[in-house]
Motif scaffolding. Structure first.
Motif, short mmCIF file in Angstrom:
data_model
loop_
_atom_site.label_atom_id
_atom_site.label_comp_id
_atom_site.label_asym_id
_atom_site.label_seq_id
_atom_site.Cartn_x
_atom_site.Cartn_y
_atom_site.Cartn_z
N ALA A 4 0.45 -6.82 -4.90
CA ALA A 4 1.65 -7.34 -5.55
C ALA A 4 2.90 -7.01 -4.73
O ALA A 4 3.82 -7.84 -4.63
N LEU A 5 2.94 -5.82 -4.14
CA LEU A 5 4.09 -5.47 -3.29
C LEU A 5 4.16 -6.39 -2.08
O LEU A 5 5.25 -6.83 -1.69
N TRP A 6 3.03 -6.66 -1.46
CA TRP A 6 3.03 -7.55 -0.29
C TRP A 6 3.45 -8.96 -0.69
O TRP A 6 4.18 -9.62 0.03
N LEU A 7 2.99 -9.42 -1.87
CA LEU A 7 3.40 -10.74 -2.35
C LEU A 7 4.90 -10.81 -2.57
O LEU A 7 5.51 -11.87 -2.40
N GLY A 8 5.51 -9.68 -2.91
CA GLY A 8 6.94 -9.68 -3.20
C GLY A 8 7.83 -9.52 -1.99
O GLY A 8 9.05 -9.67 -2.10
N HIS A 9 7.25 -9.20 -0.83
CA HIS A 9 8.08 -8.92 0.34
C HIS A 9 7.70 -9.71 1.59
O HIS A 9 8.58 -10.05 2.40
N VAL A 10 6.44 -9.99 1.81
CA VAL A 10 6.01 -10.72 3.00
C VAL A 10 6.16 -12.22 2.74
O VAL A 10 5.75 -12.72 1.70
N ASN A 11 6.77 -12.92 3.69
CA ASN A 11 7.04 -14.35 3.49
C ASN A 11 7.08 -15.05 4.84
O ASN A 11 7.05 -14.41 5.89
N THR A 12 7.18 -16.36 4.83
CA THR A 12 7.13 -17.13 6.08
C THR A 12 8.45 -17.14 6.82
O THR A 12 8.50 -17.55 7.99
N THR A 13 9.54 -16.71 6.20
CA THR A 13 10.86 -16.79 6.83
C THR A 13 11.19 -15.56 7.67
O THR A 13 11.52 -15.67 8.85
N ASP A 14 11.11 -14.35 7.08
CA ASP A 14 11.51 -13.17 7.84
C ASP A 14 10.35 -12.21 8.07
O ASP A 14 9.75 -12.21 9.15
N LEU A 15 9.96 -11.40 7.10
CA LEU A 15 8.89 -10.43 7.29
C LEU A 15 7.55 -11.13 7.13
O LEU A 15 7.10 -11.37 6.01
N GLN A 16 6.91 -11.45 8.25
CA GLN A 16 5.70 -12.27 8.22
C GLN A 16 4.40 -11.47 8.31
O GLN A 16 3.31 -12.02 8.13
N TYR A 17 4.51 -10.19 8.58
CA TYR A 17 3.35 -9.29 8.66
C TYR A 17 3.81 -7.89 8.31
O TYR A 17 4.89 -7.45 8.71
N ALA A 18 2.99 -7.18 7.53
CA ALA A 18 3.28 -5.78 7.23
C ALA A 18 1.97 -5.03 7.07
O ALA A 18 1.00 -5.56 6.50
N ALA A 19 1.92 -3.81 7.58
CA ALA A 19 0.73 -2.97 7.47
C ALA A 19 1.17 -1.56 7.07
O ALA A 19 2.24 -1.10 7.46
N TYR A 20 0.31 -0.89 6.33
CA TYR A 20 0.61 0.44 5.80
C TYR A 20 -0.47 1.40 6.29
O TYR A 20 -1.66 1.12 6.14
N TYR A 21 -0.03 2.51 6.91
CA TYR A 21 -0.94 3.48 7.50
C TYR A 21 -0.73 4.86 6.87
O TYR A 21 0.41 5.25 6.56
N ARG A 22 -1.83 5.59 6.73
CA ARG A 22 -1.78 6.98 6.30
C ARG A 22 -2.61 7.79 7.29
O ARG A 22 -3.78 7.49 7.52
N ASP A 23 -1.98 8.82 7.89
CA ASP A 23 -2.64 9.62 8.91
C ASP A 23 -3.22 8.74 10.02
O ASP A 23 -4.33 8.96 10.51
N TRP A 24 -2.43 7.72 10.40
CA TRP A 24 -2.77 6.78 11.47
C TRP A 24 -4.03 5.97 11.18
O TRP A 24 -4.65 5.39 12.08
N THR A 25 -4.40 5.87 9.91
CA THR A 25 -5.54 5.06 9.49
C THR A 25 -5.03 3.98 8.55
O THR A 25 -4.23 4.25 7.64
N LEU A 26 -5.51 2.75 8.72
CA LEU A 26 -5.01 1.62 7.96
C LEU A 26 -5.33 1.75 6.48
O LEU A 26 -6.48 1.98 6.10
N VAL A 27 -4.30 1.58 5.66
CA VAL A 27 -4.48 1.47 4.21
C VAL A 27 -4.60 -0.01 3.84
O VAL A 27 -5.57 -0.42 3.21
N CYS A 28 -3.63 -0.80 4.25
CA CYS A 28 -3.72 -2.24 4.02
C CYS A 28 -2.80 -2.98 4.98
O CYS A 28 -1.84 -2.41 5.51
N ALA A 29 -3.10 -4.24 5.19
CA ALA A 29 -2.28 -5.12 6.04
C ALA A 29 -2.29 -6.51 5.44
O ALA A 29 -3.32 -6.97 4.93
#
Length: 338
Positions: free
Chosen positions: A201-226
Motif C-alpha cells: 500500500a505504501l508503494w502504491l501511494g508513492h511510486v508513480n510513472t511521473t517522478d518516483l518510478q522505482y523504490a526498494a527497501y533494504y534492512r542490513d543490506w538485504t532486500l525487504v521489498c522493491a
C-alpha cells in the motif's frame, strides 16, 4: 522578495590562477557563496587540479576537527576533492544503466553536506555545508551556479541539475489500475501477509510513472521489498536500450556495489560534519545523472531506501517523494520473527 544580504567571503587561489582564464568563473562562485550563508566553502577543479577556493569568513578551522591543521586551501578543498574522486568511481558503476554521465552528487547527514558536480568534462565544483540547515540552500545554489557557468561562460546547454523547478509532481499509482505496479519481496521481508499488504500500500501511494518510478527497501543490506512501474506504456521509450528485467537487476546489483563506496563518502563527510552518536554516518545520497537520478535515504543505521527516476525534469520531485515514502516506512512496525 529582496535578495539575501551578502556575507563576508575569502578567495584562496592557486599559483596558476589567472583572471583571463578563471576570473569570470571565480566571480560567479564568489557571488554564490556570498548569497548563501549555508555554504562553508566552494572549490573549483580543472583537470583534477585545484584552481581556487571561496570560503565563508569567520568559519571554524577544519583542522580543529581533524586535528591536522595545514594549508587553508588544502584543508577546505579536501572534503570536496575526496567526494569528486569517489564520484568518478561511482559514475563507472552507473554506466551500464544507460542514463548518461553522473553530473551531481550530494551526500548529507543531519550535521551538514558535501556537494560535487560536473560543469563539463574536466571542470568540476565541490561545496561544503557544515550545518544541517544549510544543505538545501547549498544544493539549490550550486545547481544554479553550474547552470550559469555552462550557459553564460561556456555557451553550453542547461542540463537541469536537480531537475526542473517548474515540473509538476506525480500522482499516486492508485489510479483505477491503469498503472501496473510490480512489488517483489526479498529475503529480509517477514512472511506476514498483513505486513506485506501494508508495504504494498505504501508503494502504491508513492511510486508513480511521473517522478518516483522505482523504490526498494533494504534492512542490513538485504532486500525487504522493491516496486516499480517500469512496465507502464508511458515509460516504454526509456527501455529502448536496456530491458525492464535488466534494469531491475542492475539497480539491485548497484545497491550492493555501492556499499564500499559509501564508506569513502562517509569518511569525506566526516571531515566537516561528523554524525551524532547513534545516527547514520550518511543519511542521504543523491546521484544525479543526465537522465534522472538515483537516491539513497537511511531510515536508521540498519535500514535504507533506494529510489529512481528516469526523468531529469522530475529529479527534485522524485527526491521529495522518496523522502515521504521513507517517513512512512520509518513509521511501519516490523512484525517479530516467527
Amino acid at each position: 522578495m529582496a535578495a539575501p544580504a551578502p556575507h563576508g567571503t575569502q578567495t584562496l587561489t592557486e599559483h596558476h590562477w589567472a583572471p583571463e582564464r578563471l576570473g569570470r568563473i571565480t566571480s560567479l562562485c564568489e557571488a554564490s557563496v556570498a548569497s548563501t550563508p549555508g555554504i562553508r566553502s566552494l572549490s573549483h577543479f580543472g583537470n583534477g587540479i585545484l584552481d581556487f577556493v571561496v570560503c565563508r569568513a569567520g568559519r571554524r578551522p577544519l583542522g580543529a576537527v581533524t586535528g591536522d591543521p595545514g594549508d587553508e586551501r588544502d584543508e577546505e578543498s579536501l572534503p570536496g576533492s575526496r567526494l569528486l574522486l569517489c564520484a568518478q568511481d561511482v559514475g563507472v558503476l552507473l554506466q551500464p544503466l544507460g542514463t548518461g554521465e553522473l553530473m551531481r552528487t550530494v551526500v548529507a547527514n543531519g550535521e551538514g553536506s558535501l556537494w560535487g558536480g560536473r560543469v563539463k568534462p574536466g571542470e568540476y565544483l565541490a561545496a561544503v555545508a557544515d550545518t544541517g540547515d544549510g544543505v538545501d540552500a547549498m544544493d539549490t545554489t550550486m545547481n544554479g551556479l553550474v547552470t550559469r557557468i555552462r550557459t553564460e561562460v561556456h555557451r553550453l546547454s542547461d542540463e537541469l541539475p536537480g531537475g526542473d523547478p517548474t515540473a509538476k509532481p506525480g500522482l499516486s499509482s492508485v489510479d483505477g489500475g491503469r498503472t501496473p505496479l510490480r512489488v517483489d519481496f526479498g529475503t529480509a521481508a517477514t512472511p506476514e501477509p498483513a505486513y506485506e499488504d501494508r508495504l504494498r500500500a505504501l508503494w502504491l501511494g508513492h511510486v508513480n510513472t511521473t517522478d518516483l518510478q522505482y523504490a526498494a527497501y533494504y534492512r542490513d543490506w538485504t532486500l525487504v521489498c522493491a516496486g516499480d512501474v517500469f512496465e507502464s506504456d508511458d515509460l516504454g521509450p526509456k527501455f529502448l536500450s536496456v530491458s525492464v528485467r535488466s534494469r531491475r537487476s542492475a539497480y539491485r546489483e548497484l545497491s550492493r556495489s555501492l556499499r564500499g563506496h559509501l564508506i569513502r563518502l562517509a569518511d569525506a563527510l566526516d571531515l566537516v560534519a561528523p554524525a551524532q552518536a547513534g545516527s547514520p554516518a550518511v543519511e542521504r545520497l543523491v546521484l544525479d545523472v543526465q537522465e534522472g537520478a538515483i537516491y539513497l535515504v537511511w531510515t536508521s543505521s540498519r535500514e535504507f531506501l533506494v529510489g529512481v527516476t528516469l526523468d531529469q525534469t522530475q529529479v527534485a520531485n522524485a527526491d521529495a517523494q522518496l523522502q515521504r515514502l521513507a517517513g512512512a516506512v520509518r513509521g511501519l512496525t516490523t512484525p517479530p520473527p516467527r
